[in-house]
Design an enzyme around this catalytic site. Structure first.
Site, PDB file in Angstrom:
ATOM      1  NE  ARG A  52      -2.472   1.112   3.592  1.00 48.70           N
ATOM      2  CZ  ARG A  52      -3.204   0.997   4.700  1.00 48.70           C
ATOM      3  NH1 ARG A  52      -4.499   0.761   4.613  1.00 48.70           N
ATOM      4  NH2 ARG A  52      -2.645   1.097   5.892  1.00 48.70           N
ATOM      5  CE  LYS A 151      -1.893   4.791   6.635  1.00 51.65           C
ATOM      6  NZ  LYS A 151      -2.889   5.441   7.466  1.00 51.65           N
ATOM      7  CD  GLU A 184     -11.619   6.278   6.208  1.00 51.77           C
ATOM      8  OE1 GLU A 184     -11.256   5.099   6.247  1.00 51.77           O
ATOM      9  OE2 GLU A 184     -10.904   7.183   5.774  1.00 51.77           O
TER      10      GLU A 184
HETATM   11  N1  PMP Z   1      -8.952   5.057   7.729  1.00 49.54           N
HETATM   12  C1  PMP Z   1      -7.998   5.972   7.939  1.00 49.54           C
HETATM   13  C2  PMP Z   1      -8.262   7.375   7.543  1.00 49.54           C
HETATM   14  C3  PMP Z   1      -6.790   5.594   8.523  1.00 49.54           C
HETATM   15  O1  PMP Z   1      -5.843   6.507   8.722  1.00 49.54           O
HETATM   16  C4  PMP Z   1      -6.598   4.264   8.911  1.00 49.54           C
HETATM   17  C5  PMP Z   1      -5.333   3.862   9.624  1.00 49.54           C
HETATM   18  N2  PMP Z   1      -4.291   3.702   8.759  1.00 49.54           N
HETATM   19  C6  PMP Z   1      -7.608   3.326   8.659  1.00 49.54           C
HETATM   20  C7  PMP Z   1      -8.778   3.763   8.071  1.00 49.54           C
HETATM   21  C8  PMP Z   1      -7.435   1.881   9.000  1.00 49.54           C
HETATM   22  O2  PMP Z   1      -6.558   1.286   8.080  1.00 49.54           O
HETATM   23  P1  PMP Z   1      -5.589   0.091   8.483  1.00 49.54           P
HETATM   24  O3  PMP Z   1      -6.461  -1.041   8.906  1.00 49.54           O
HETATM   25  O4  PMP Z   1      -4.837  -0.209   7.238  1.00 49.54           O
HETATM   26  O5  PMP Z   1      -4.733   0.597   9.582  1.00 49.54           O
END
Ligand code: PMP
Length: 293
Positions: A52, A151, A184
């Site tokens: 990612r 990200k 989210e």
């Molecule tokens: N949404 C956002 C905006 C995030 O920053 C994160 C944390 N990285 C997540 C969801 C959860 O993603 P992950 O399970 O890959 O940590």
């Protein structure tokens, strides 16, 4: 004890881990990052996180000077150098030092640093009692602006939403997209249970393609619980029977109220408990060994 930080290929003491004030990661939020967990000396879903990271970098035309394997190794080396067994890794890639203008092509070479530490996000009582959430007015960026899939170091939207949640006395906030549909939370993906089925917002609705979110899909299959991606509204959240969040730092955590509406009977749900147990079993039994790098 001072932490050892991996910085551009070397392990240095935290006092010496410095980046330039001309770094565009600092000046413009021009860079990408990952948060990664390790449990019992094994890094959870390392390959997925690094893939990612490379995708985020590619999307913003940031050419990584390290290979996928070198980045994976840097994570394991940093954990090992700090003698840690359980904890969290923050891996940051910046555009590098350049001029004061936006032009990223004037930045010579990207910088990468890796911090490994033993911190965790939420105290255990929240896993037992659940979180209360509020909906934030700050919207998730659209795919037409900065892709919510990247990200990037540009997290101000999420920071502002988090501030709204904290000011309202909540630990996390629900972020909607420009259409008013649920995307989210500020740092976690969101799931609801209704009529025996788990539903989570679509990636196209602004949800990050979370690594833990993918694990929830796997666990749902294992547990024999149907699960789909759907466009969800606040109404769907308010009328759900259970709700929980997933994220690398938060793991899986229950939600018992949203905007002052109790979720289900306002208690931590039985389905959530199955996911938590299965998730903890998985994190304790799988992963890339730190010593095996
Ligand atoms: N949404 C956002 C905006 C995030 O920053 C994160 C944390 N990285 C997540 C969801 C959860 O993603 P992950 O399970 O890959 O940590």
């Amino acid at each position: 004890m001072a932490l050892k930080i991996w910085l551009d290929g070397k392990l240095v003491d935290e006092d010496e881990a410095k980046v330039s004030v001309f770094d565009h990661g600092l000046l413009y939020g021009d860079g990408v990052f990952e948060g990664i967990r390790f449990y019992s000396g094994r890094v959870f879903r390392l390959e997925e996180h690094i893939s990612r990271l490379f995708d985020s970098a590619k999307a913003i035309l940031l050419k990584m000077p390290w290979t996928h394997k070198e980045v994976c190794d840097s994570v394991c080396e940093t954990i090992a150098a700090n003698g840690l067994v359980d904890g969290y890794v923050r891996l940051v890639v910046t555009r590098g030092a350049g001029g004061l203008g936006l032009n990223p092509y004037l930045c010579e070479t990207p910088s990468m640093f890796v911090i490994a530490s033993s911190i965790t996000l939420y105290p255990e009582e929240h896993y037992a009692n659940g979180l209360s959430l509020v909906t934030c007015s700050t919207r998730r960026p659209t795919h037409g602006s900065l892709s919510p899939q990247v990200k990037s170091l540009n997290y101000l939207n999420n920071v502002m939403a988090k501030v709204e949640a904290l000011k309202a006395g909540a630990m996390e906030g629900v972020m909607l997209n420009e259409q008013g549909c649920v995307a989210e939370c500020t740092g976690d993906n969101l799931f609801i249970l209704k009529n025996g089925k788990i539903r989570t917002p679509r990636i196209s609705d602004g949800a990050l393609d979370g690594i833990t979110r993918a694990v929830i899909f796997e666990l749902a299959e294992e547990l024999g619980i149907p699960m789909t991606e759907e466009t969800l509204t606040r109404y769907d959240l308010y009328t759900s029977e259970e709700c929980f969040l997933s994220g690398t730092a938060a793991e899986v955590i229950p939600v018992v109220a949203i905007d002052e509406r109790p979720i289900g009977d306002g208690q931590v749900g039985e389905t959530f408990k199955k996911f938590l147990e299965a998730f903890r079993k998985l994190t304790q039994s799988t992963g890339t060994p730190v010593g095996g790098a």
